[in-house]
Write a protein that holds these residues in place. Structure first.
Motif, short mmCIF file in Angstrom:
data_model
loop_
_atom_site.label_atom_id
_atom_site.label_comp_id
_atom_site.label_asym_id
_atom_site.label_seq_id
_atom_site.Cartn_x
_atom_site.Cartn_y
_atom_site.Cartn_z
N LYS A 48 0.82 -1.21 0.00
CA LYS A 48 0.00 0.00 0.00
C LYS A 48 0.86 1.26 0.00
N LEU A 49 1.89 1.28 0.83
CA LEU A 49 2.79 2.44 0.86
C LEU A 49 3.51 2.61 -0.48
N TYR A 50 3.88 1.50 -1.07
CA TYR A 50 4.55 1.54 -2.38
C TYR A 50 3.66 2.21 -3.43
N GLU A 51 2.39 1.84 -3.43
CA GLU A 51 1.48 2.37 -4.45
C GLU A 51 0.97 3.77 -4.14
N THR A 52 0.80 4.11 -2.86
CA THR A 52 0.16 5.38 -2.51
C THR A 52 1.12 6.48 -2.05
N LYS A 53 2.31 6.11 -1.57
CA LYS A 53 3.23 7.11 -1.03
C LYS A 53 4.57 7.21 -1.78
N ILE A 54 5.06 6.07 -2.24
CA ILE A 54 6.37 6.06 -2.91
C ILE A 54 6.25 6.47 -4.37
N VAL A 109 12.90 4.25 1.73
CA VAL A 109 13.05 3.62 3.04
C VAL A 109 11.78 3.85 3.85
N ILE A 110 11.26 2.77 4.43
CA ILE A 110 10.04 2.81 5.23
C ILE A 110 10.38 2.52 6.69
N GLU A 111 9.79 3.30 7.58
CA GLU A 111 9.96 3.06 9.02
C GLU A 111 8.65 3.36 9.75
N LYS A 114 5.76 4.64 7.69
CA LYS A 114 5.91 5.90 6.97
C LYS A 114 7.13 5.85 6.06
N VAL A 115 7.06 6.60 4.96
CA VAL A 115 8.20 6.71 4.05
C VAL A 115 9.12 7.80 4.58
N VAL A 116 10.33 7.41 5.01
CA VAL A 116 11.27 8.37 5.59
C VAL A 116 12.35 8.80 4.61
#
Length: 239
Positions: A48-54, A109-111, A114-116
């Motif tokens: 999800k983070l890959y598709e929506t934030k990265i 990088v995810i932590e 969240k994408v940091v």
């Protein structure tokens, strides 16, 4: 006397074995790709983070006539990349291909959900990502990125760059050629190992593979000086 000779020989073997095990494997191209940190699809934990934030900010920056919107996920690894002791995941992907062995790649990088860090680079064809467990003993894990260079004049191969985050930006520590192949039936690979320390020492061992896909060692395991890539190998931050 024989007893003392035997004890001495055993002690020598133990010390030699300890010295050998102090070396860490940085990259081994003789292993099947499936065991070298490559996955066809992002796992659910980061999809999800890959598709929506990265990817969305990368699209705004890169999509053009020369760079189509065609991202390909190339893998992820866990470690402490931007700060010591952190539990983080580094994600590597190809955003687009712009030519033979050329294209834009991304590293994020995810932590803690969240994408940091989110960076892109105009370089080559992304193949795989791996973690190097703090080879220079400064508290941060390094990231190894494997690139393919396409075929040129009947020859091709892959190279591996090692990056470490410095001042919140991935900086290349060095590069080495991992594989080489041509129109013959023989492929050459170099296994890279290192003795960790503030000034790590790297070693390169050459292997050859013929039609039977069996690797054979060629020559001695030699100290290797990591190279710097010609041209622009820096990452650009995406926000």
């Amino acid at each position: 006397m024989a007893k003392y000779i035997a004890i001495g020989s055993l002690l020598f073997l133990l010390l030699a074995g300890t010295a050998f095990t102090q070396r860490m494997v940085i990259n081994d191209p003789t292993l099947p790709l499936a065991t070298r940190d490559s996955e066809p699809e992002p796992p659910k934990a980061i999809a999800k983070l890959y598709e929506t934030k990265i990817l969305p900010p990368v699209r705004k920056k890169l999509v053009s006539d020369g760079c189509s919107d065609s991202p390909t996920y190339n893998g992820a690894v866990d470690g402490s990349f931007t700060k010591a002791g952190a539990k983080q995941t580094a994600v590597f992907y190809q955003f687009c291909e712009t030519g033979n062995g050329l294209g834009w790649v991304g590293l994020a990088v995810i932590e803690k959900g969240k994408v940091v860090a989110n960076f892109v680079q105009d370089s080559g064809w992304a193949l795989s990502i791996g973690k190097v467990a703090d080879v220079n003993k400064n508290g941060l894990d390094e990231i190894k990125l494997e690139f393919g260079g396409g075929m040129h004049q009947g020859q091709g191969g892959s190279g591996v760059s090692i990056y470490e985050f410095k001042d919140d930006k991935p900086v290349e520590l060095g590069w080495y050629q991992a594989t080489k192949f041509d129109e013959s039936e023989t492929t050459t690979a170099w296994v890279l190992t290192a003795k960790a320390g503030k000034a790590p020492v790297f070693y390169s061992q050459k292997y050859l593979s013929a039609e039977n896909n069996k690797w054979r060692r060629s020559g001695a395991n030699r100290i290797y000086r990591m190279k710097k890539l010609d041209g622009n190998s820096s990452f650009e931050e995406v926000k």
